[in-house]
Design a protein around this motif. Structure first.
Motif, PDB file in Angstrom:
ATOM      1  N   ILE A 199       0.837  -1.204   0.000  1.00 38.35           N
ATOM      2  CA  ILE A 199       0.000   0.000   0.000  1.00 38.35           C
ATOM      3  C   ILE A 199       0.871   1.253   0.000  1.00 38.35           C
ATOM      4  N   ALA A 200       0.680   2.108  -0.996  1.00 36.17           N
ATOM      5  CA  ALA A 200       1.325   3.424  -0.972  1.00 36.17           C
ATOM      6  C   ALA A 200       0.408   4.359  -0.187  1.00 36.17           C
ATOM      7  N   ASP A 201       0.796   4.676   1.041  1.00 36.32           N
ATOM      8  CA  ASP A 201      -0.054   5.580   1.826  1.00 36.32           C
ATOM      9  C   ASP A 201       0.314   7.013   1.458  1.00 36.32           C
ATOM     10  N   ALA A 202      -0.349   7.483   0.407  1.00 32.15           N
ATOM     11  CA  ALA A 202       0.052   8.736  -0.236  1.00 32.15           C
ATOM     12  C   ALA A 202      -1.038   9.792  -0.146  1.00 32.15           C
ATOM     13  N   LYS A 203      -2.280   9.353   0.000  1.00 28.39           N
ATOM     14  CA  LYS A 203      -3.433  10.273   0.100  1.00 28.39           C
ATOM     15  C   LYS A 203      -3.419  11.317  -1.007  1.00 28.39           C
ATOM     16  N   ARG A 204      -3.220  10.851  -2.241  1.00 30.75           N
ATOM     17  CA  ARG A 204      -3.212  11.741  -3.384  1.00 30.75           C
ATOM     18  C   ARG A 204      -4.633  11.993  -3.880  1.00 30.75           C
ATOM     19  N   GLY A 205      -4.766  12.851  -4.867  1.00 24.05           N
ATOM     20  CA  GLY A 205      -6.065  13.189  -5.444  1.00 24.05           C
ATOM     21  C   GLY A 205      -5.977  14.554  -6.082  1.00 24.05           C
ATOM     22  N   ASP A 206      -6.272  14.622  -7.397  1.00 19.50           N
ATOM     23  CA  ASP A 206      -6.137  15.880  -8.131  1.00 19.50           C
ATOM     24  C   ASP A 206      -7.025  15.781  -9.364  1.00 19.50           C
ATOM     25  N   ILE A 207      -7.069  16.805 -10.192  1.00 17.43           N
ATOM     26  CA  ILE A 207      -7.885  16.726 -11.401  1.00 17.43           C
ATOM     27  C   ILE A 207      -7.389  15.564 -12.265  1.00 17.43           C
ATOM     28  N   GLY A 208      -8.269  15.106 -13.167  1.00 15.89           N
ATOM     29  CA  GLY A 208      -8.037  13.878 -13.913  1.00 15.89           C
ATOM     30  C   GLY A 208      -6.639  13.692 -14.474  1.00 15.89           C
ATOM     31  N   ASN A 209      -6.157  14.645 -15.275  1.00 16.06           N
ATOM     32  CA  ASN A 209      -4.863  14.421 -15.943  1.00 16.06           C
ATOM     33  C   ASN A 209      -3.715  14.365 -14.939  1.00 16.06           C
ATOM     34  N   THR A 210      -3.924  14.955 -13.761  1.00 14.17           N
ATOM     35  CA  THR A 210      -2.892  14.930 -12.726  1.00 14.17           C
ATOM     36  C   THR A 210      -2.962  13.643 -11.904  1.00 14.17           C
ATOM     37  N   SER A 211      -4.175  13.210 -11.584  1.00 13.15           N
ATOM     38  CA  SER A 211      -4.309  11.916 -10.896  1.00 13.15           C
ATOM     39  C   SER A 211      -3.727  10.795 -11.745  1.00 13.15           C
ATOM     40  N   GLU A 212      -3.854  10.920 -13.064  1.00  8.11           N
ATOM     41  CA  GLU A 212      -3.233   9.923 -13.953  1.00  8.11           C
ATOM     42  C   GLU A 212      -1.730   9.824 -13.717  1.00  8.11           C
ATOM     43  N   MET A 213      -1.111  10.968 -13.486  1.00  9.22           N
ATOM     44  CA  MET A 213       0.337  10.990 -13.244  1.00  9.22           C
ATOM     45  C   MET A 213       0.676  10.340 -11.903  1.00  9.22           C
ATOM     46  N   TYR A 214      -0.135  10.618 -10.876  1.00  8.44           N
ATOM     47  CA  TYR A 214       0.098   9.975  -9.581  1.00  8.44           C
ATOM     48  C   TYR A 214      -0.096   8.467  -9.689  1.00  8.44           C
ATOM     49  N   ALA A 215      -1.113   8.062 -10.468  1.00 13.38           N
ATOM     50  CA  ALA A 215      -1.353   6.628 -10.659  1.00 13.38           C
ATOM     51  C   ALA A 215      -0.143   5.995 -11.312  1.00 13.38           C
ATOM     52  N   ARG A 216       0.398   6.681 -12.322  1.00 12.05           N
ATOM     53  CA  ARG A 216       1.568   6.161 -13.009  1.00 12.05           C
ATOM     54  C   ARG A 216       2.745   6.032 -12.021  1.00 12.05           C
ATOM     55  N   ALA A 217       2.910   7.044 -11.174  1.00 15.23           N
ATOM     56  CA  ALA A 217       4.035   7.046 -10.224  1.00 15.23           C
ATOM     57  C   ALA A 217       3.998   5.835  -9.294  1.00 15.23           C
ATOM     58  N   PHE A 218       2.829   5.547  -8.762  1.00 14.78           N
ATOM     59  CA  PHE A 218       2.768   4.533  -7.706  1.00 14.78           C
ATOM     60  C   PHE A 218       2.376   3.142  -8.208  1.00 14.78           C
ATOM     61  N   LEU A 219       1.556   3.083  -9.248  1.00 18.60           N
ATOM     62  CA  LEU A 219       1.039   1.782  -9.686  1.00 18.60           C
ATOM     63  C   LEU A 219       1.773   1.245 -10.907  1.00 18.60           C
ATOM     64  N   GLU A 220       2.612   2.094 -11.517  1.00 16.16           N
ATOM     65  CA  GLU A 220       3.322   1.666 -12.728  1.00 16.16           C
ATOM     66  C   GLU A 220       4.838   1.813 -12.545  1.00 16.16           C
ATOM     67  N   THR A 221       5.309   3.046 -12.314  1.00 16.67           N
ATOM     68  CA  THR A 221       6.746   3.255 -12.080  1.00 16.67           C
ATOM     69  C   THR A 221       7.197   2.432 -10.871  1.00 16.67           C
TER      70      THR A 221
END
Lengths: 275, 275
Positions: B92-114
């Motif tokens: 679990i990445a305890d990151a508590k992220r959340g932003d507009i769509g194109n930005t949440s995509e980047m956070y998703a990439r950071a934690f779930l892909e990179t």
């Protein structure tokens, strides 16, 4: 940075423009991709081309985190570059952090101490102890999410108790934690007509307004409903400026777009008697 | 990781323990401080000492970000170590992220892909388009903040419209975006008595429950009100385990604390007929 220092910059530059450094490595001009750190080279060029017409830069942290360690290095270098070459510029970490107290302290350390950001965007959902650790740094600012520019804003921010919407509750409650000298609010340009109501609750606070340009918000509307006697606005544009052109001419075109906005801003500031 | 794989792990280990890697460099055992990467050495020792009694690890991202680039390197190494040596473990990445769509995509990439996290904690304030980009990764999970364990939870999460509290609205609304196979919720152990009401809204979802131990929540109460036929709980303990001892004996003591919790959990699982 103090409220007055920020206002002095508005008056000097006749601008309340923030340039969003949403520097997606996948969208950079092709000729930069051979550089050792393409995003850093891109950011430097954008900043050098716009620093006389912008009062703030806002790296969108997600775009750096998504590149892992190398993205974090780019972010640190970008912050150092701006702070050393343009110390008068207001630097916003668009991070939307927020966690329990001891964890928010760590995020505050990351952005306001390890890196020299002047401010950080913070999500309010977890309440007081998730926000106040960011307020402990003299001369630094919390920029709290109130009414965001995206479609999903309607899911929870308009939730209403006794005629008070959640975003209004956030505006009111958070004034127990900070004031107009250390706290700002995010209010999306796409909901500009709601700025009058917001100004009744927070007449003096600076508002960070995203959503002009690519997201469809209007600068005139934002100024009409949101500007106060000290301007009180920092309007952000990201993609409309930094990705205006993807050839070797990108910085020149970015400057043109930034100047266009700055000139509109100068007119609006004059019309409202701020400058 | 699928729901069933997670449940299999619960049954095999007779545990629903998550160890929180809130590895504050300022609190590490002194003898580790000479290592090239003290936090990484600490994490490895903690994980090796507890992996047979824990089903999940939860690095608290703030504690890594606060160390800048080197913290990010430590985080990546920690994730790789756990994923290669203990592939069955839920990360679990305890990151508590959340932003507009194109930005949440980047956070998703950071934690779930990179990085190969199985899941990430997400803040709901910005609504649907801030959450759904994290749901696009097959086999990965969103863990949405609902009712948090901290004092500030009372500031906004209990805001009430027509008898529905905001955290209940979050539970209901978000079921339009995901389901019990790709979404969990954060519910603090400090508010365990509210778990019955929460189970009426989300009977099948796994809940990530922080706040046992240092924050004062009770494991028995959490199981009493929150456990379902598939367990449905991931209970986190951070400081109570990882900082149980600060001498060279720290990993042994961490294991003792983890085993203590696991044994209680085995009893609770048996009492409820889950195993």
């Amino acid at each position: 940075m103090t409220y007055n220092e920020l206002f002095e910059q508005v008056k000097k530059k006749k601008s309340f423009l923030c340039v969003g450094l949403d520097s997606d490595i996948k969208k950079l001009p092709q000729h930069l991709m051979g550089a050792e750190d393409p995003v850093y080279e891109f950011n430097k060029a954008i900043v050098d081309a716009t620093a006389d017409v912008a009062i703030a830069y806002k790296p969108n942290i997600a775009f750096y985190e998504s590149n892992g360690v190398s993205g974090w290095i780019t972010l640190e270098k970008t912050v150092k570059y701006i702070k050393s070459k343009y110390p008068e510029i207001f630097l916003i970490a668009d991070a939307k952090r927020g966690d329990i107290g001891n964890t928010s302290e760590m995020y505050a350390r990351a952005f306001l101490e390890t890196m020299e950001f002047d401010s950080i965007t913070v999500a309010p959902y977890m309440g007081e102890d998730s926000v106040t650790p960011f307020l402990k740094y003299e001369g630094k600012w919390v920029i709290l999410l109130a009414l965001t520019s995206n479609k999903g804003a309607f899911d929870f921010q308009f939730f209403e108790e006794n005629g008070v919407k959640l975003y209004e509750r956030v505006l009111r409650k958070s004034q127990e934690w900070g004031n107009d000298q250390n706290m700002m609010y995010v209010v999306g340009a796409t909901k500009a007509e709601m700025l009058s109501g917001i100004r009744e609750i927070v007449p003096n606070h600076f508002l960070l307004v995203p959503g002009v340009g690519a997201q469809g918000g209007s600068l005139e509307e934002v100024a009409k409903y949101g500007m106060n006697s000290h301007c009180g606005l920092i309007v952000n544009s990201s993609r409309g400026i930094i990705f205006a052109d993807k050839t070797e001419n990108f910085a020149v075109r970015a400057r043109e777009e930034a100047v266009k906005l700055q000139q509109q801003m100068a007119e609006l500031l004059a019309a409202k008697g701020v400058i």
